[in-house]
Design an enzyme around this catalytic site. Structure first.
Site, PDB file in Angstrom:
ATOM      1  N   THR A  14       0.819  -1.212   0.000  1.00  0.00           N
ATOM      2  CA  THR A  14       0.000   0.000   0.000  1.00  0.00           C
ATOM      3  C   THR A  14       0.850   1.259   0.000  1.00  0.00           C
ATOM      4  O   THR A  14       0.442   2.298  -0.515  1.00  0.00           O
ATOM      5  CB  THR A  14      -0.937  -0.032   1.223  1.00  0.00           C
ATOM      6  N   TYR A  28      -7.893   0.546  -3.738  1.00  0.00           N
ATOM      7  CA  TYR A  28      -6.715   1.004  -4.474  1.00  0.00           C
ATOM      8  C   TYR A  28      -5.919  -0.189  -4.990  1.00  0.00           C
ATOM      9  O   TYR A  28      -6.171  -1.328  -4.607  1.00  0.00           O
ATOM     10  CB  TYR A  28      -5.827   1.856  -3.550  1.00  0.00           C
ATOM     11  N   THR A  94       1.663  -4.476   4.135  1.00  0.00           N
ATOM     12  CA  THR A  94       1.515  -4.737   5.577  1.00  0.00           C
ATOM     13  C   THR A  94       0.879  -6.094   5.876  1.00  0.00           C
ATOM     14  O   THR A  94       1.036  -6.614   6.972  1.00  0.00           O
ATOM     15  CB  THR A  94       0.673  -3.640   6.246  1.00  0.00           C
ATOM     16  N   ASP A  95       0.161  -6.664   4.885  1.00  0.00           N
ATOM     17  CA  ASP A  95      -0.592  -7.894   5.181  1.00  0.00           C
ATOM     18  C   ASP A  95       0.307  -9.051   5.613  1.00  0.00           C
ATOM     19  O   ASP A  95      -0.081  -9.856   6.456  1.00  0.00           O
ATOM     20  CB  ASP A  95      -1.430  -8.310   3.962  1.00  0.00           C
ATOM     21  N   LYS A 167       0.219  -7.658  12.829  1.00  0.00           N
ATOM     22  CA  LYS A 167      -0.791  -6.739  12.286  1.00  0.00           C
ATOM     23  C   LYS A 167      -2.091  -7.044  13.016  1.00  0.00           C
ATOM     24  O   LYS A 167      -2.566  -8.186  12.997  1.00  0.00           O
ATOM     25  CB  LYS A 167      -0.942  -6.931  10.770  1.00  0.00           C
ATOM     26  N   GLU A 288      -1.215 -35.135  27.374  1.00  0.00           N
ATOM     27  CA  GLU A 288      -2.284 -35.502  26.440  1.00  0.00           C
ATOM     28  C   GLU A 288      -1.852 -35.405  24.977  1.00  0.00           C
ATOM     29  O   GLU A 288      -2.287 -36.182  24.132  1.00  0.00           O
ATOM     30  CB  GLU A 288      -3.471 -34.562  26.704  1.00  0.00           C
TER      31      GLU A 288
HETATM   32  N1  ASP Z   1      -2.839  -5.460   0.755  1.00  0.00           N
HETATM   33  C1  ASP Z   1      -1.724  -4.582   1.050  1.00  0.00           C
HETATM   34  C2  ASP Z   1      -0.448  -5.396   1.044  1.00  0.00           C
HETATM   35  O1  ASP Z   1      -0.224  -6.135   1.954  1.00  0.00           O
HETATM   36  C3  ASP Z   1      -1.940  -3.948   2.347  1.00  0.00           C
HETATM   37  C4  ASP Z   1      -0.886  -2.972   2.763  1.00  0.00           C
HETATM   38  O2  ASP Z   1       0.197  -2.898   2.258  1.00  0.00           O
HETATM   39  O3  ASP Z   1      -1.196  -2.236   3.723  1.00  0.00           O
HETATM   40  O4  ASP Z   1       0.309  -5.306   0.109  1.00  0.00           O
END
Ligand code: ASP
Length: 327
Positions: A14, A28, A94-95, A167, A288
């Site tokens: 992002t 986006y 970020t993912d 995250k 267990e």
């Molecule tokens: N979907 C994006 C990614 O992980 C989310 C981000 O970068 O915040 O590339």
């Protein structure tokens, strides 16, 4: 002091995202802006460091792969030992940032800081967080001694250890938290300030490396829930899984019929790792679930990475459990 030389490896996400409108924060395309433009958008960086860089890939981090990880680790390692480089910043979606950070923290042995950063809002957004995150990542990478803390994630003014960062929120800018142990520090007035240091193995303390690894063993994660289908274990074994991480209930538990299948899988040499779907705490050995490996405090997605690297060196249950104790 002369300006530090920081190398940026851009991977997309992002922070390099573009939307049609400034108020569009979710619709986006990630990975649409090139590294030169990311750097050009933050002229203040030049006050702190001399920058060079490269576009390693330009993807949404949901499309990160294990083979890209291996390639990235080798690339970071090669740059880290260059005499003209004082620090490395990796821009990343970020993912899966916490997974890439943990993978690199185990496989890269570097005398210079390695910092991952990204953004929750695309580059085109009102109050985009990417430019400040990039500046603060560069400031941290330019801090002498920052390499002693292993691979770091710098987001939203906060410094996190790769081992503990997660995250925690789908869209908010304060999404990255080290919920269990707390962050390592903050960036204030252009300075990276550290307050604690992890004791888990990383950097030169890690026995793992990407050198000589052409792929990682197949390991799957299974989320435990009421009504979980025990046949899923069998399917994973048939598809060649060498280990299964159970994102278990509470202290790494699973329904009795699933445990029965898991024991069958163990008889065929498949490693069963008990992690937890709870939001914290330690998974430890209980009679267990004899024969399983405990994920310690690692989240299921990080336990998967550790067992993949550990299996590249040993299949011995005792040694695997020791690895989970120290990393
Ligand atoms: N979907 C994006 C990614 O992980 C989310 C981000 O970068 O915040 O590339």
């Amino acid at each position: 002091m002369s300006k530090r030389h920081i190398y940026i490896i851009a991977c997309g996400g992002t922070i390099a995202g573009k939307a049609a409108a400034a108020d569009d924060l979710t619709g986006y395309t990630a990975g649409a802006v090139a590294v030169e433009d990311l750097v050009a958008a933050v002229p203040q960086i030049a006050d702190y460091a001399v920058i060079t860089g490269e576009q390693f890939c330009n993807i949404d981090s949901s499309d990160m792969t294990e083979s890209l990880w291996l390639e990235l680790a080798r690339r970071v390692q090669a740059i880290a030992v260059r005499e003209d480089i004082d620090g490395i910043v990796i821009t990343h979606g970020t993912d899966t940032m916490e997974e890439t950070a943990y993978f690199l923290s185990l496989t890269v042995h570097t005398p210079v800081p390695v910092i991952l950063t990204g953004a929750m809002r695309p580059a085109t957004a009102i109050s985009a967080d990417g430019p400040l995150n990039l500046l603060e990542a560069v400031q941290t990478a330019a801090t002498p001694g920052a390499a002693d803390y292993g691979v770091l994630v710098v987001m939203n003014g906060t410094i996190h250890a790769a081992r503990f960062v997660e995250k925690t929120d789908t869209t908010h800018v304060d999404t990255f938290q080290s919920r269990q142990m707390g962050c390592l520090g903050f960036i204030q007035d252009g300075q990276a300030l550290f307050y604690q240091k992890p004791v888990t193995c990383y950097n030169d303390g890690s026995v793992f490396s990407s050198q000589g690894l052409s792929d990682l063993p197949k390991v799957v994660i299974m989320y435990a829930y009421v009504g979980m289908n025990p046949a899923a274990i069998d399917d994973a074994v048939r598809q060649g899984a060498k280990a299964i991480i159970v994102a278990g209930l509470g202290h790494g538990r699973m329904p009795a019929d699933v445990w029965q299948q898991a024991q069958q899988a163990m008889k065929q040499g498949v490693v069963i790792v008990r992690a937890s779907r709870t939001l914290g705490g330690i998974v430890t050995a209980v009679p267990e679930y004899d024969g399983t490996i405990c994920a310690n405090t690692l989240t299921p997605q990080k336990a998967k990475i550790l067992v993949q690297l550990a299996l590249s060196q040993s299949q011995d249950a005792h040694q695997l459990q020791q690895v989970f104790r120290y990393y």
